[in-house]
Design an enzyme around this catalytic site. Structure first.
Site, short mmCIF file in Angstrom:
data_model
loop_
_atom_site.label_atom_id
_atom_site.label_comp_id
_atom_site.label_asym_id
_atom_site.label_seq_id
_atom_site.Cartn_x
_atom_site.Cartn_y
_atom_site.Cartn_z
N VAL A 22 6.33 -2.70 11.03
CA VAL A 22 5.86 -1.34 11.33
C VAL A 22 4.33 -1.27 11.17
O VAL A 22 3.78 -0.18 11.03
CB VAL A 22 6.51 -0.26 10.44
CG1 VAL A 22 7.98 -0.07 10.80
CG2 VAL A 22 6.35 -0.56 8.96
N HIS A 62 6.27 1.84 19.34
CA HIS A 62 5.23 2.32 18.43
C HIS A 62 5.38 3.83 18.14
O HIS A 62 4.50 4.64 18.49
CB HIS A 62 3.83 2.01 18.99
CG HIS A 62 2.78 1.93 17.92
ND1 HIS A 62 1.66 1.12 18.02
CD2 HIS A 62 2.66 2.57 16.74
CE1 HIS A 62 0.91 1.27 16.93
NE2 HIS A 62 1.50 2.14 16.14
N GLU A 64 1.03 -4.72 23.61
CA GLU A 64 1.60 -3.38 23.56
C GLU A 64 0.94 -2.55 24.66
O GLU A 64 -0.28 -2.54 24.70
CB GLU A 64 1.28 -2.77 22.20
CG GLU A 64 2.30 -1.83 21.68
CD GLU A 64 2.03 -1.45 20.22
OE1 GLU A 64 1.39 -0.41 20.03
OE2 GLU A 64 2.42 -2.21 19.32
N GLY A 90 0.86 -1.19 0.00
CA GLY A 90 0.00 0.00 0.00
C GLY A 90 0.89 1.23 0.00
O GLY A 90 2.02 1.20 -0.49
N ARG A 118 1.09 -3.67 12.68
CA ARG A 118 0.47 -3.88 13.99
C ARG A 118 1.03 -5.16 14.57
O ARG A 118 1.25 -6.14 13.82
CB ARG A 118 -1.05 -4.01 13.87
CG ARG A 118 -1.81 -2.72 13.63
CD ARG A 118 -1.81 -1.79 14.86
NE ARG A 118 -2.57 -0.58 14.64
CZ ARG A 118 -2.08 0.55 14.14
NH1 ARG A 118 -0.81 0.62 13.78
NH2 ARG A 118 -2.86 1.61 13.98
C1 GLV Z 1 -0.06 4.19 13.74
O1 GLV Z 1 0.28 3.09 14.07
C2 GLV Z 1 -1.09 4.46 12.78
O2 GLV Z 1 -1.85 3.56 12.42
O3 GLV Z 1 -1.17 5.62 12.37
#
Ligand code: GLV
Ligand code: GLV
Length: 322
Positions: free
Chosen positions: A230, A280, A261, A154, A232
């Site tokens: 990066v 995060h 988390e 994406g 979830r």
């Molecule tokens: C952060 O993890 C977001 O989804 O913006």
């Protein structure tokens, strides 16, 4: 006057449009709003500006009879029951695009750090264990000239792939749809895992991507490969990752997101030198967080004024938020 609730303190300039137009209340503590309290305030608000730490499920939505609009300050909305929102006619806003390049910077920083074993080196220096220079000390892997596997092509995946050109890297990817405009090969997940020298996860979390990377998938990766996440935490089966790292099935992992988390300090992942964990913060640059706050506010204002939101989350276009 319509009433809005904001579940975390934001800079006042970002909040100003809300304060000018609506009766605005803010949960101004540096911790998530307790669920019971959120449930109470939702009884009486028209608009909600929330964070990814707020679990907005059907039960909570059932206690919000006036709620017209939800605006989340994040691109991922897996904490929100968007199907229930759809059923209730509540549009959900999110913050794509404004964070893409910053998250890709962080993904690349994590990748470069872990393949070059920077966190291990830094710990050794801080512990006062920096001995004489040695030819074989902390030999890691290269980034340049390698093949990077990007799971989820994406906006963020594409931004990561753009950075690969400067490192003379080849890109292979998985994605629901082909991206003919990219100079990269689309593969099945298993092909990608077997072929990539390193892997970066950029998919959004949903039923199909929950535990997408488990025991079997980690087995398919090269023993010399590093994994970066990066997206979830729950896209990766944490127990499987711990075992794979302990067994040396992969070389290491660098994670901006974990499951659970926050990760408790005594968690087994944190006992492993081959694992780098940051809390995060992939989108956390000053400029990007300001842009996210502004967009979240713009979405909420537009929704409450009955206009199209600048960035409304649409399930049918989910791939765009990979
Ligand atoms: C952060 O993890 C977001 O989804 O913006
Ligand atoms: C990437 O996930 C984006 O939507 O910006």
């Amino acid at each position: 006057m319509k009433r809005v609730y904001v579940t975390r303190g934001l800079p006042e300039p970002a909040l100003k449009p809300l304060r000018d137009l609506f009766e605005t209340e803010v949960w101004d503590r540096n911790e998530p709003i307790p669920r019971g309290h959120l449930s109470e305030v939702l009884g009486d608000v028209d608009g909600l500006l929330c964070m990814l730490t707020d679990e907005i499920d059907a039960t909570l939505l059932g206690r919000a009879p006036r709620l017209e609009v939800i605006s989340q300050m994040a691109v991922g909305v897996d904490n929100i029951d968007v199907e229930e929102c759809h059923r209730l006619g509540i549009p959900v806003g999110h913050t794509p695009d404004v964070l893409t390049e910053t998250v890709a910077d962080t993904a690349f920083a994590l990748l470069a750090s872990i393949v070059r074993r920077l966190p291990e080196g830094e710990k050794i220096v801080r512990r006062g264990e920096w001995g004489p220079w040695s030819p074989t000390f902390l030999n890691g892997r290269d980034l340049h000239g390698t093949t990077l596997g990007i799971i989820g092509m994406g906006r963020i995946g594409k931004a990561v792939s753009r950075r690969c050109a400067g490192f003379n890297m080849e890109v292979v990817y998985t994605s629901r749809s082909a991206k003919p405009d990219l100079d990269a090969r689309r593969l099945d997940l298993s092909e990608l895992l077997g072929r990539a020298d390193h892997v970066v996860i950029c998919v959004s979390l949903n039923i199909e991507t929950h535990h997408l990377i488990g025991v079997k998938e980690l087995e398919m990766m090269k023993e010399t490969a590093y994994l970066v996440n990066v997206s979830r935490g729950p896209v990766v089966d944490t127990n499987a990752l711990v075992e794979a790292l302990k067994a040396g099935a992969i070389a290491g992992a660098a994670l901006d997101v974990t499951d659970p988390e926050p990760l408790p300090a005594e968690h087994p992942l944190l006992g492993l030198d081959s694992c780098l964990v940051v809390p995060h913060i992939a989108s956390s640059s000053v400029r990007t967080r300001e842009a996210m706050a502004r967009l979240a506010v713009d979405n909420l204002v537009a929704g409450l004024e009955g206009r199209e939101m600048p960035a409304r989350y649409r399930q049918d276009r989910r791939e765009q938020s990979d």
